[in-house]
Motif scaffolding. Structure first.
Motif, mmCIF file in Angstrom:
data_model
loop_
_atom_site.group_PDB
_atom_site.id
_atom_site.type_symbol
_atom_site.label_atom_id
_atom_site.label_comp_id
_atom_site.label_asym_id
_atom_site.label_seq_id
_atom_site.Cartn_x
_atom_site.Cartn_y
_atom_site.Cartn_z
ATOM 1 N N LEU A 73 0.800 -1.217 0.000
ATOM 2 C CA LEU A 73 0.000 0.000 0.000
ATOM 3 C C LEU A 73 0.839 1.277 0.000
ATOM 4 N N ALA A 74 1.926 1.316 0.747
ATOM 5 C CA ALA A 74 2.747 2.539 0.801
ATOM 6 C C ALA A 74 3.337 2.877 -0.567
ATOM 7 N N PRO A 75 3.988 1.906 -1.242
ATOM 8 C CA PRO A 75 4.486 2.253 -2.570
ATOM 9 C C PRO A 75 3.356 2.544 -3.569
ATOM 10 N N LEU A 76 2.236 1.858 -3.443
ATOM 11 C CA LEU A 76 1.104 2.092 -4.326
ATOM 12 C C LEU A 76 0.567 3.511 -4.132
ATOM 13 N N GLY A 77 0.445 3.943 -2.890
ATOM 14 C CA GLY A 77 -0.036 5.295 -2.608
ATOM 15 C C GLY A 77 0.872 6.354 -3.216
ATOM 16 N N LEU A 78 2.189 6.169 -3.069
ATOM 17 C CA LEU A 78 3.139 7.112 -3.673
ATOM 18 C C LEU A 78 3.003 7.093 -5.194
ATOM 19 N N LEU A 79 2.822 5.927 -5.761
ATOM 20 C CA LEU A 79 2.652 5.805 -7.208
ATOM 21 C C LEU A 79 1.397 6.544 -7.685
ATOM 22 N N VAL A 80 0.326 6.464 -6.929
ATOM 23 C CA VAL A 80 -0.916 7.168 -7.278
ATOM 24 C C VAL A 80 -0.683 8.683 -7.270
ATOM 25 N N VAL A 81 0.003 9.186 -6.232
ATOM 26 C CA VAL A 81 0.274 10.626 -6.133
ATOM 27 C C VAL A 81 1.162 11.086 -7.297
ATOM 28 N N VAL A 82 2.225 10.365 -7.559
ATOM 29 C CA VAL A 82 3.130 10.735 -8.658
ATOM 30 C C VAL A 82 2.401 10.633 -10.000
ATOM 31 N N GLY A 83 1.556 9.634 -10.148
ATOM 32 C CA GLY A 83 0.779 9.498 -11.379
ATOM 33 C C GLY A 83 -0.156 10.680 -11.595
ATOM 34 N N ALA A 84 -0.786 11.159 -10.521
ATOM 35 C CA ALA A 84 -1.663 12.329 -10.638
ATOM 36 C C ALA A 84 -0.854 13.565 -11.028
ATOM 37 N N TRP A 85 0.343 13.716 -10.442
ATOM 38 C CA TRP A 85 1.239 14.816 -10.814
ATOM 39 C C TRP A 85 1.570 14.744 -12.302
ATOM 40 N N LEU A 86 2.006 13.574 -12.749
ATOM 41 C CA LEU A 86 2.406 13.413 -14.147
ATOM 42 C C LEU A 86 1.241 13.668 -15.099
ATOM 43 N N HIS A 87 0.053 13.204 -14.714
ATOM 44 C CA HIS A 87 -1.116 13.460 -15.556
ATOM 45 C C HIS A 87 -1.379 14.956 -15.655
ATOM 46 N N TYR A 88 -1.325 15.660 -14.527
ATOM 47 C CA TYR A 88 -1.553 17.110 -14.534
ATOM 48 C C TYR A 88 -0.503 17.808 -15.403
ATOM 49 N N LEU A 89 0.763 17.429 -15.238
ATOM 50 C CA LEU A 89 1.837 18.045 -16.022
ATOM 51 C C LEU A 89 1.688 17.758 -17.514
ATOM 52 N N SER A 90 1.150 16.591 -17.867
ATOM 53 C CA SER A 90 0.961 16.268 -19.288
ATOM 54 C C SER A 90 -0.130 17.121 -19.924
ATOM 55 N N LEU A 91 -1.012 17.703 -19.117
ATOM 56 C CA LEU A 91 -2.081 18.546 -19.642
ATOM 57 C C LEU A 91 -1.603 19.962 -19.967
ATOM 58 N N ILE A 92 -0.498 20.380 -19.365
ATOM 59 C CA ILE A 92 -0.022 21.754 -19.542
ATOM 60 C C ILE A 92 0.331 22.056 -20.997
ATOM 61 N N PRO A 93 1.158 21.244 -21.673
ATOM 62 C CA PRO A 93 1.479 21.579 -23.070
ATOM 63 C C PRO A 93 0.262 21.567 -23.992
ATOM 64 N N LYS A 94 -0.753 20.809 -23.637
ATOM 65 C CA LYS A 94 -1.972 20.727 -24.449
ATOM 66 C C LYS A 94 -2.945 21.865 -24.138
ATOM 67 N N GLU A 95 -2.577 22.696 -23.137
ATOM 68 C CA GLU A 95 -3.445 23.769 -22.653
ATOM 69 C C GLU A 95 -4.813 23.229 -22.257
ATOM 70 N N ALA A 96 -4.804 22.071 -21.594
ATOM 71 C CA ALA A 96 -6.043 21.416 -21.182
ATOM 72 C C ALA A 96 -6.132 21.282 -19.665
ATOM 73 N N VAL A 97 -5.392 22.108 -18.939
ATOM 74 C CA VAL A 97 -5.403 22.035 -17.476
ATOM 75 C C VAL A 97 -6.769 22.501 -16.980
ATOM 76 N N PRO A 98 -7.425 21.726 -16.128
ATOM 77 C CA PRO A 98 -8.736 22.154 -15.632
ATOM 78 C C PRO A 98 -8.599 23.388 -14.733
ATOM 79 N N GLU A 99 -9.614 24.266 -14.793
ATOM 80 C CA GLU A 99 -9.575 25.472 -13.971
ATOM 81 C C GLU A 99 -9.583 25.123 -12.486
ATOM 82 N N HIS A 100 -10.356 24.114 -12.124
ATOM 83 C CA HIS A 100 -10.413 23.646 -10.739
ATOM 84 C C HIS A 100 -10.083 22.149 -10.741
#
Length: 128
Positions: free
Chosen positions: A7-34
């Motif tokens: 669970l501990a490594p899985l939780g860290l993986l989920v957080v990092v995955g959410a970060w990476l997903h958010y960062l991948s939206l920036i070049p596409k100019e698709a970052v959600p306002e909220h």
């Protein structure tokens, strides 16, 4: 228990995955306002990491602390405020708007100081 230990490594993986997903939206100019979904995902990932941390001892605590730290840092960055929307009031190669600023020594610097020169202006967003 293998499930609890993962669970501990899985939780860290989920957080990092959410970060990476958010960062991948920036070049596409698709970052959600909220980005509530990203914050929720990071909160859940942190919670999962915290629940699984005790089974791994010190390494688990480090993984959980990393997950919580990354999630809190993400939320902190979102609180800094978005960049303003809208078209710039000038164009590349066009005339520079009049301005007066002070340099590091307090001396006034104006647009007139740049007349008949080729220049590149860089603007930095900051709080200083």
């Amino acid at each position: 228990n293998i499930l609890m230990a993962s669970l501990a490594p899985l939780g860290l993986l989920v957080v990092v995955g959410a970060w990476l997903h958010y960062l991948s939206l920036i070049p596409k100019e698709a970052v959600p306002e909220h980005p509530h979904g990203h914050k929720l995902t990071m909160g859940l990932g942190s919670g999962i990491a915290i629940v699984g941390a005790p089974t791994l001892g010190i390494p688990g605590m480090i993984l959980a602390a990393s997950a919580v730290g990354f999630a809190l840092f993400f939320i902190y960055l979102l609180r800094e405020g978005p960049l303003p929307d809208g078209a710039p009031s000038f164009e590349v190669g066009g005339p520079i708007p009049d301005f007066t600023v002070r340099d590091g020594h307090g001396k006034a610097f104006t647009k007139a100081d740049l007349d008949s020169q080729r220049i590149l202006l860089k603007f930095f967003r900051g709080h200083w």
